[in-house]
Write an enzyme that holds these catalytic residues in place. Structure first.
Site, short mmCIF file in Angstrom:
data_model
loop_
_atom_site.label_atom_id
_atom_site.label_comp_id
_atom_site.label_asym_id
_atom_site.label_seq_id
_atom_site.Cartn_x
_atom_site.Cartn_y
_atom_site.Cartn_z
N ASP A 10 9.56 2.06 3.56
CA ASP A 10 8.95 3.20 2.88
C ASP A 10 9.32 3.09 1.40
OD1 ASP A 10 8.46 5.70 1.72
OD2 ASP A 10 9.05 6.82 3.51
N ASP A 110 2.26 3.73 1.17
CA ASP A 110 3.64 3.32 0.87
C ASP A 110 4.54 3.17 2.10
OD1 ASP A 110 4.33 5.99 1.44
OD2 ASP A 110 5.86 5.99 -0.12
N GLU A 111 3.94 2.97 3.26
CA GLU A 111 4.74 2.82 4.47
C GLU A 111 4.16 1.76 5.40
OE1 GLU A 111 5.90 6.16 7.13
OE2 GLU A 111 5.80 7.32 5.27
#
Ligand code: TTP
Ligand code: CA
Length: 366
Positions: A10, A110-111
């Protein structure tokens, strides 16, 4: 059977970190990235902020005027979101991740989950070094920092990752799962929102440990079979969801700067051809078909525009991208007299060849 070893990466304060990357002078200042609604100069909400700003109480979702007030006199920097730029950075990192995992599942910009069982031979010891290596590599190649959680499945990896940020690396081995989860509040489990945690609270279930001790038949009585069983298994850290690239809700795009500002279609398409070839390579390697093609243009006055088209039948060939991009740019140049400085192409609306099962596969352990 060998342990599964799953990682969740993350990216830290992602949009704000991207802004720091292109302007390192921002690093020591509070940085707030927001969506401006446009009504007044101050109306809008915070998307995210760097950790300097967070120290002063700035939070995602907060009205911008409130964030301004909290950072008064602080030399704070407020910036509008630039999704195209963040997508670009995200794409580069995701591409690096793919090289490190047997399977990679991007969850958001973003993960991502990485299945690294084979790479680390089921060893959590090795997983720690491996995670460190990935972090160092991405930092070197892209300059972005992120947190990693490692566990025997997605559920544990996610909670592990959330427990230490920024620049975190948290490893939870199968033996540690119960002790790790037990004291945490139930809302840390995916699927436990406000409503459900209030309901659980009324049953005196406050922690994940409380949930694990609760009678499973009663849980099923309250939440129904699917949810009841899910909560029961989740509370014990059981989860056998595979890590798999979903291809949904994603896009693949590239942006480039023209050698000189231009309003000439042929000149622009030359640049676009390289970008398209690059996109096509990625689309092909992931075996995806797409339904949307979009273009992006930054004009000489630095304003930016996107145009997109949805095609009737999902396609997977380079020619379809090229053809649609040409039509879009042709039309765009006719409408807009300004010269272009940067151009981009993006495809999205993906489907996969093989059917994609994304169901909660639950197993029951009495
Ligand atoms: P998050 O991962 O929730 O937050 P973050 O990356 O900014 O911070 P960290 O992980 O270090 O806690 O969200 C990822 C991005 O999504 C974030 O950079 C901006 C965007 N976002 C919004 O636009 N609105 C929101 O309310 C949230 C939570 C995130
Ligand atoms: Ca993040």
């Amino acid at each position: 059977m060998r342990n599964r070893v799953v990682m969740l990466a993350d990216f830290d304060y992602f949009f704000a970190q991207c802004e720091e990357l292109r302007n390192p002078a921002l690093k020591d200042k509070p940085v707030v990235v927001g969506v401006y609604s446009g009504r007044t100069e101050e109306s809008g909400a915070v998307s995210t902020s760097n950790y300097v700003a967070r120290k002063f109480g700035v939070k995602s979702g907060m009205p911008l005027f409130l964030a301004k007030r909290k950072l008064e006199g602080m030399e704070a920097v407020f910036l509008p979101v630039d999704h195209e730029y963040y997508d670009q950075i995200s794409d580069r990192i995701m591409q690096i991740f793919r090289g490190y995992a047997s399977n990679m599942e991007q969850v958001s910009v973003d993960e991502a989950y990485l299945d690294v069982m084979d790479q680390v031979e089921g060893s959590f010891e090795k997983a720690k070094e491996y995670a460190q290596k990935i972090k160092t590599d991405v930092r070197k190649q892209v300059g972005i920092c992120f947190s990693i959680g490692v566990g025997p499945n997605k559920l544990v990896a996610k909670i592990a990752c959330d427990s230490q940020k920024p620049d975190g690396l948290t490893i939870i081995t199968p033996d540690e799962v119960e002790r790790f989860l037990s004291p945490l509040p139930v809302y840390r489990l995916l699927g436990v929102g406000k409503k459900i945690s209030t309901k659980m609270d009324s049953l005196n279930i406050k922690t994940i440990g409380d949930l694990a001790k609760f009678d499973v038949q009663k849980l099923i009585g309250v939440f129904g079979k699917t949810l009841g069983l899910y909560f029961y298994n989740a509370s014990k850290g059981n989860d056998n969801e595979p890590v798999q690239e979903t291809g949904e809700a994603q896009s693949i795009g590239r942006i480039g700067t023209l050698k000189q500002d231009s309003h000439n279609l042929d000149f622009i398409l030359q640049k676009i051809d390289t970008l398209t070839a690059d996109i096509f390579k990625e689309v092909q390697s992931k075996n995806l078909s797409f339904k949307q093609v979009a273009i992006y243009a930054v004009m000489t006055d630095l304003s930016s525009k996107t145009r997109s088209v949805t095609i009737e039948q999902a396609a997977k060939d380079q020619e379809t991208i090229k053809k649609n991009v040409k039509v879009l740019f042709e039309k765009f140049l006719n409408e807009s007299p300004l010269g272009l400085r940067r151009v981009g192409v993006k495809v999205s609306g993906f489907t996969r060849e093989e059917p994609n099962q994304k169901q909660l596969t639950l197993f029951f352990q009495g």
